[in-house]
Design an enzyme around this catalytic site. Structure first.
Site, short mmCIF file in Angstrom:
data_model
loop_
_atom_site.label_atom_id
_atom_site.label_comp_id
_atom_site.label_asym_id
_atom_site.label_seq_id
_atom_site.Cartn_x
_atom_site.Cartn_y
_atom_site.Cartn_z
N ASP A 294 0.83 -1.21 0.00
CA ASP A 294 0.00 0.00 0.00
C ASP A 294 0.86 1.26 0.00
OD1 ASP A 294 -2.50 1.17 0.01
OD2 ASP A 294 -3.25 -0.17 1.56
N GLU B 205 -1.31 1.97 -5.03
CA GLU B 205 -1.31 3.42 -4.74
C GLU B 205 -2.55 4.06 -5.34
OE1 GLU B 205 -1.35 4.50 -8.12
OE2 GLU B 205 -0.13 6.21 -7.42
N TRP B 206 -3.54 3.23 -5.62
CA TRP B 206 -4.93 3.62 -5.96
C TRP B 206 -5.07 4.40 -7.28
CZ3 TRP B 206 -2.85 6.26 -1.43
CH2 TRP B 206 -2.72 5.41 -0.34
N GLY B 207 -4.07 4.26 -8.15
CA GLY B 207 -4.17 4.92 -9.45
C GLY B 207 -3.89 6.41 -9.40
N ASP C 192 -10.62 2.28 -3.26
CA ASP C 192 -11.20 1.00 -2.82
C ASP C 192 -12.62 0.81 -3.38
OD1 ASP C 192 -8.90 1.17 -1.36
OD2 ASP C 192 -9.83 0.78 0.58
C1 GLA Z 1 -6.17 0.71 1.68
C2 GLA Z 1 -6.22 -0.26 0.51
C3 GLA Z 1 -7.23 -1.35 0.81
C4 GLA Z 1 -6.84 -2.08 2.09
C5 GLA Z 1 -6.71 -1.08 3.25
C6 GLA Z 1 -6.11 -1.72 4.48
O1 GLA Z 1 -7.36 1.38 1.82
O2 GLA Z 1 -6.55 0.41 -0.67
O3 GLA Z 1 -7.31 -2.25 -0.27
O4 GLA Z 1 -5.65 -2.77 1.89
O5 GLA Z 1 -5.87 0.01 2.88
O6 GLA Z 1 -5.91 -0.80 5.50
#
Ligand code: GLA
Length: 406
Positions: free
Chosen positions: A148, A183-185, A206
């Site tokens: 993450d 890193e969520w894009g 997420d």
């Molecule tokens: C972030 C990630 C999720 C999960 C949580 C855990 O939000 O994007 O997929 O792994 O952390 O804390």
């Protein structure tokens, strides 16, 4: 200006990033189960063993779901030598014993960390301990790392630098360990994730357990918002390196914690089918998050549809592109290794069913084609010109279309 900067940026990344992905690691998208959306911190060795058993007894393993991944909150801390250890109450036998159990079922074991000092939930991250953690994970028998980006600096260069360093350390101790960048894009990881050695990278925030959140930010991302963010990313996916639009919410029925953020109260069976169909077309990682020990019939049927799984796992490794859109009607197409196409007919209308037509020339077919409905496991016959389907509200029909040899 952005375009002008792209080429020097990519050259620079190629120069500094010395760990390339190998197409042999994850030659098809990963399939498995991950603990986050439903269980979050309520994880322990009993649960993990029961999930491993359920992957086998439900036929999920046979269908291809092989990774069992522990997300955040497994950690205990670091000892006086800096070695990370699991929460001893949750995992009294330790991670090596747990990984051994998972392996004894013919499955693979994954674990979660963060590229900064702390994980998103405040546990110890791997920053400053990259080589040590790599050795620890290898000793435990870890096959898959999800890493993450919480608490890390926002700039692109830090992301590239830190992931390059960590992946290099991991590959030195275990060359075939899968590395999932998360890193969520936010820093377009599809442009550099492969060069730094990543096997998959999150393209979105997420995924929440809802059809559409009508809002997209770190707390809001329904199936439709996630889907929209895949448009144009198809050229960055292929064997060994995949775009990851996040976990499957199928079967959660609003019971997840963060997955049910801000009114995400679950989906209908038709909507869960649509996520499955679309994620298979997208060659997306298929990471299940519901309680597979107690799946209802629909959830099991959706997750183990072998004809759709073949589309996801097709060895050509192409990700579907959106080839047509008019208002709420869309067509997504994925080329397959035998020359056929998997095609999704998606109706995003909240109430009405719609007729959606595909001109087979759009797929490059000049001669008549055979069409098969992959949800119904039924041949629909021979078509020339167009294929017209009635698609219900929030439904995604998936056909396999191939040249008619006769
Ligand atoms: C972030 C990630 C999720 C999960 C949580 C855990 O939000 O994007 O997929 O792994 O952390 O804390």
């Amino acid at each position: 200006m952005k375009g002008l900067l792209l080429i020097p940026t990519l050259c620079f990344i190629a120069l500094i990033a010395n760990s390339q992905t190998s197409p042999e690691v994850l030659s098809t998208p990963p399939m498995g189960w991950i603990s986050w959306n439903l269980f979050e911190g309520n994880i322990n060795e009993k649960l993990v063993k029961e999930i491993a058993d359920a992957l086998v007894s439900t036929g999920m393993k046979e269908a291809g779901y092989e990774y069992l991944i522990l997300d955040d909150l497994w950690h205990g801390g670091r000892d006086e030598n800096g070695n990370v250890y699991p929460d001893r109450e949750k995992f009294p036998s330790g991670m090596k014993a747990l990984a051994d159990y998972v392996h004894s079922k013919g499955l693979k074991f994954g674990i979660y960390t963060d590229i900064a000092e702390y994980t998103c939930a405040g546990m110890p991250g791997s920053f400053g301990y990259e080589e040590q953690d790599a050795r620890t994970y290898a000793e435990w028998g870890v096959d898959y790392i999800k890493c993450d980006y919480c608490h890390a600096p926002q700039d692109l260069w830090t992301a590239i630098d830190r992931y390059t360093k960590f992946i290099k350390a991991i590959r030195e101790v275990k060359p075939d360990m899968v590395f999932a960048i998360c890193e969520w894009g936010q820093r377009a990881p599809w442009l550099w994730g492969k060069e730094v050695g990543g096997n998959l990278w999150r393209t979105t925030w997420d995924m929440r357990d809802t059809w559409e959140h009508h809002k997209y930010d770190s707390g809001h991302n329904g199936i439709m918002e996630g889907l929209d963010r895949q448009v144009g990313l198809e050229r960055f996916a292929g064997p060994g390196h995949w775009n990851d639009p996040d976990m499957l919410v199928i079967g959660l029925h609003g019971k997840g914690k963060s997955a049910s953020n801000d009114g995400a109260a679950g989906c209908t069976v038709t909507e869960y089918e649509a996520q499955m169909g679309l994620w298979c077309l997208l060659a997306a990682p298929l990471l299940v998050t519901c309680d597979i020990r107690n799946m209802d019939e629909d959830t099991k049927r959706i997750l183990t549809n072998t004809e759709l799984l073949q589309v996801n796992q097709d060895k050509l490794g192409k990700q579907a592109g959106r080839i047509w859109k008019e208002g709420v009607s869309e067509i997504w197409a994925k080329e397959l290794s035998d020359g056929s196409f998997a095609v999704g007919f998606l109706n995003r209308d909240d109430e009405k069913s719609r007729e959606i037509s595909l001109d087979i020339k759009m797929l490059g077919f000049e001669k008549p084609v055979l069409a098969r409905n992959l949800w119904k496991h039924k041949d629909l016959g021979v078509f020339s010109g167009t294929i017209k389907l009635e698609v219900a509200s929030h439904e995604c029909k998936v056909l396999r279309i191939s040249e008619d040899d006769n």
